[in-house]
Design a protein around this motif. Sequence first.
Motif, PDB file in Angstrom:
ATOM      1  N   LEU A 167       5.515 -15.226  51.163  1.00 36.69           N
ATOM      2  CA  LEU A 167       5.061 -16.411  50.575  1.00 36.69           C
ATOM      3  C   LEU A 167       3.404 -16.174  50.234  1.00 36.69           C
ATOM      4  O   LEU A 167       3.088 -16.952  49.457  1.00 36.69           O
ATOM      5  CB  LEU A 167       5.336 -17.325  51.729  1.00 36.69           C
ATOM      6  N   MET A 168       3.096 -15.145  51.199  1.00 36.21           N
ATOM      7  CA  MET A 168       1.739 -14.920  50.780  1.00 36.21           C
ATOM      8  C   MET A 168       1.446 -14.249  49.365  1.00 36.21           C
ATOM      9  O   MET A 168       0.592 -14.597  48.571  1.00 36.21           O
ATOM     10  CB  MET A 168       0.910 -14.208  51.671  1.00 36.21           C
ATOM     11  N   VAL A 169       2.264 -13.458  49.117  1.00 34.99           N
ATOM     12  CA  VAL A 169       2.545 -12.697  48.026  1.00 34.99           C
ATOM     13  C   VAL A 169       2.640 -13.753  46.748  1.00 34.99           C
ATOM     14  O   VAL A 169       1.827 -13.942  45.630  1.00 34.99           O
ATOM     15  CB  VAL A 169       3.492 -11.829  47.557  1.00 34.99           C
ATOM     16  N   GLN A 170       3.695 -14.812  46.908  1.00 34.79           N
ATOM     17  CA  GLN A 170       3.699 -15.740  45.889  1.00 34.79           C
ATOM     18  C   GLN A 170       2.823 -16.675  45.773  1.00 34.79           C
ATOM     19  O   GLN A 170       2.296 -17.140  44.566  1.00 34.79           O
ATOM     20  CB  GLN A 170       5.178 -16.529  46.424  1.00 34.79           C
ATOM     21  N   THR A 171       1.872 -16.907  46.906  1.00 33.65           N
ATOM     22  CA  THR A 171       0.673 -17.865  46.750  1.00 33.65           C
ATOM     23  C   THR A 171      -0.303 -17.184  45.970  1.00 33.65           C
ATOM     24  O   THR A 171      -0.923 -17.896  45.211  1.00 33.65           O
ATOM     25  CB  THR A 171       0.397 -18.450  48.211  1.00 33.65           C
TER      26      THR A 171
END
Length: 355
Positions: free
Chosen positions: A165-169
Motif C-alpha cells: 500500500l505504501m508503493v501504491q500511495t
Amino acid sequence: MQYRQEYAEPETHFIAAQEPSEPTKKTRSKRPRWQKVALITFVVLALLGGGGMIAGGLYFRSINSGIERVDAFDGVPEAERPVVDQAAKGAMNIMMLGSDSRDPDNESGSRTDTIIVAHLPKDRSSAQLISIPRDTWVSVPKSATGRGGKDAKINASFAWGGVPLMVQTVEKFTGVRIDHVTIVDFGGFKEIVDALGGINVDVEKGFTTAYALNGTRTFNAGRQKMDGAAALDYARERHAFADGDFARIRHQQQVIKAILDKAASGGTLANPAKLNSFVKATADAVAVDKSLNLLDLASEMRDLRSGNLTFLTCPVKGTGMMGNESVVLADKEKAAKVFEAVRNDNVPEILSAAK
C-alpha cells in the motif's frame, strides 16, 4: 532482521506516536526489527563499485542470496500503476523506507519515519534522493484488506496495508513508477558507523537531544567526530528544532553522506576485515524486494560517490491542520514539476524544479 507488517490507525497529531488497532503480524524469523534511515542500502551499493568491486563482489555474492526479501508489490494492481515513458527506459526508481521503533515517540513501531524516492538515471552517473516528509497529507488508495481509500498522512498507508500500500500511495502521489523497494533497520545504524571507526559531521547548530541512547546528549556547533551511538542520536533528534522533522531529514542526509565519504576514503574497500564488518553490519539491517539483485546494481553504480548524490526534499507549503491532525502540506504544483522530471529522467530539471 524481522520484517513486520502492522495495521494501525494513522497518527492523530503532528509527528507523534501511532497506536496499533490490530495485533502485530510477524512474517519473518527472529532478527532485530527494521527501523530507519533507508539510505544506508544506497550507500553500500555505491561503495561496492569501482576499485572495491572484486573484493566487494566476493562478500556480496554470499550476502545477496541470503538477504531478507519482502513482497513489496503483492496485490498492487498493475492497471493502476504509472506507465514508464519510452524516453526514461533504463532509469530506475527505488523507494526507501525506514522506521525507528526505539524512538520514544514511536510506541508501536508501525510507522515509516523515512520515505525516499531515489532516482537513478539511465546512465547511472548520479542519483537524486527525494525525501517525502512522513506527515505529508495525501490520498491513500484502498488496500487489499479494505483499509485506506481516503486522505491521510502518507505513513498511514504502511500501517494500513504494509509495503504494497505504501508503493501504491507513493506512486499515486508522485506519478513515478517504483521499480524496487529497500527497507532499513535503524537499529543496525549504530553498528554500521562503528564498523567505519566513526564519521565526521558538521553540526549546523548546537543543541541537546530530548532523547538519546544513554540519557541526553549535547552537540556543539562545528565539525566533530561521532561514533555510532552519537550519530544515531544526531540523526534521530527533531524536538530541539523549530522545524522538527525537516531538521531531522537534513541531519539524516548529512550522516549518510558522511558514511559514504568515510567508507570511500578510509581504506574500507581495500581492507578485507573492515569491508567484512561494514558489509555484514549493513546486510543485517537491510530488506529488499524479491527482484532486486544487489550485486548487479552495485556493478551498475561503480562510479557513484557522494559527490554524485543530490539530497532533496519534496516541496511543501508548510504545516496545517486536517481535522485534529497536524500535517505537512505539499506544494502540489512544485512537487508535480519535480516528479514529472523524475518520470522523464531529466536530471537538470529535477534539480531546478526542487529549488
